[in-house]
Scaffold this motif. Structure first.
Motif, PDB file in Angstrom:
ATOM      1  N   GLN A  70      47.010  45.730  48.949  1.00  0.00           N
ATOM      2  CA  GLN A  70      48.260  46.227  49.512  1.00  0.00           C
ATOM      3  C   GLN A  70      48.535  45.533  50.841  1.00  0.00           C
ATOM      4  O   GLN A  70      47.625  45.273  51.608  1.00  0.00           O
ATOM      5  CB  GLN A  70      48.198  47.747  49.697  1.00  0.00           C
ATOM      6  N   TRP A 111      49.699  39.817  38.182  1.00  0.00           N
ATOM      7  CA  TRP A 111      48.811  40.203  39.278  1.00  0.00           C
ATOM      8  C   TRP A 111      49.143  41.605  39.789  1.00  0.00           C
ATOM      9  O   TRP A 111      48.252  42.392  40.109  1.00  0.00           O
ATOM     10  CB  TRP A 111      48.941  39.167  40.381  1.00  0.00           C
ATOM     11  N   LEU A 112      50.451  41.920  39.829  1.00  0.00           N
ATOM     12  CA  LEU A 112      50.888  43.233  40.320  1.00  0.00           C
ATOM     13  C   LEU A 112      50.926  44.285  39.208  1.00  0.00           C
ATOM     14  O   LEU A 112      51.329  45.417  39.435  1.00  0.00           O
ATOM     15  CB  LEU A 112      52.259  43.120  40.991  1.00  0.00           C
ATOM     16  N   VAL A 129      53.082  42.247  49.241  1.00  0.00           N
ATOM     17  CA  VAL A 129      52.970  42.959  47.963  1.00  0.00           C
ATOM     18  C   VAL A 129      54.000  44.084  47.906  1.00  0.00           C
ATOM     19  O   VAL A 129      54.655  44.283  46.882  1.00  0.00           O
ATOM     20  CB  VAL A 129      51.533  43.493  47.756  1.00  0.00           C
ATOM     21  N   ALA A 179      45.922  43.168  43.131  1.00  0.00           N
ATOM     22  CA  ALA A 179      46.508  42.711  44.393  1.00  0.00           C
ATOM     23  C   ALA A 179      46.236  43.708  45.519  1.00  0.00           C
ATOM     24  O   ALA A 179      46.405  44.912  45.328  1.00  0.00           O
ATOM     25  CB  ALA A 179      48.013  42.532  44.232  1.00  0.00           C
ATOM     26  N   VAL A 198      52.618  36.435  39.401  1.00  0.00           N
ATOM     27  CA  VAL A 198      52.711  37.596  40.294  1.00  0.00           C
ATOM     28  C   VAL A 198      52.980  38.865  39.488  1.00  0.00           C
ATOM     29  O   VAL A 198      52.411  39.921  39.766  1.00  0.00           O
ATOM     30  CB  VAL A 198      53.794  37.374  41.379  1.00  0.00           C
ATOM     31  N   GLN A 214      56.889  44.411  45.150  1.00  0.00           N
ATOM     32  CA  GLN A 214      56.998  45.637  44.344  1.00  0.00           C
ATOM     33  C   GLN A 214      58.392  46.257  44.473  1.00  0.00           C
ATOM     34  O   GLN A 214      58.918  46.814  43.512  1.00  0.00           O
ATOM     35  CB  GLN A 214      55.936  46.665  44.775  1.00  0.00           C
TER      36      GLN A 214
END
Length: 135
Positions: free
Chosen positions: A70, A103-104, A74, A68, A100, A78
């Motif tokens: 930044q 992905w993160l 995001v 992902a 997600v 986070q």
């Protein structure tokens, strides 16, 4: 009597419901309990395991995406982190949260724990509500 074939179907329904495929694990759980009212605990364990594993498959698929970039969205995700996976039981939103999480690249243990807790709570509340209404 607990029918293994019924439990297998319940697991499959829960697993598929947690992926991007359509499914309705709640209806499958209630149907199972209608015919096997004495098997609440095995049913809850199977449906929670199936739904959690299906969600983890979606997390795994999310990890196959490029890392992902930044940005504000995001950073916001986070900041909330894996605890947001308590909401993975929600229709559509839950699938997106699982993807997600992958992905993160959130840590597997935290992802699995929060997802398991959220999904188990949903099924427990469903069984409790049905028993409350039916009593």
């Amino acid at each position: 009597m607990i029918e293994p074939a019924w439990l297998s179907g319940l697991f499959a329904s829960a697993f598929l419901s947690a992926t991007l495929l359509p499914g309705n694990s709640e209806a499958a759980l209630l149907a199972y309990l209608h015919f096997n009212a004495q098997a609440v605990l095995p049913a809850l364990l199977v449906v929670t395991a199936g739904n959690t594993l299906g969600g983890l498959l979606t997390v795994w698929m999310g990890r196959r995406l490029p890392k992902a970039p930044q940005g504000r969205a995001v950073a916001w995700a986070q900041r909330i982190g894996p605890v947001s996976l308590l909401l993975t039981w929600l229709p559509i939103v839950g699938d997106v949260l699982c993807a997600v999480a992958g992905w993160l690249r959130w840590p597997w243990r935290q992802v699995a724990l929060w997802m398991l807790l959220g999904k188990a709570a949903r099924y427990l509340l469903l069984v409790f509500a049905v028993n409350l209404v039916g009593a």
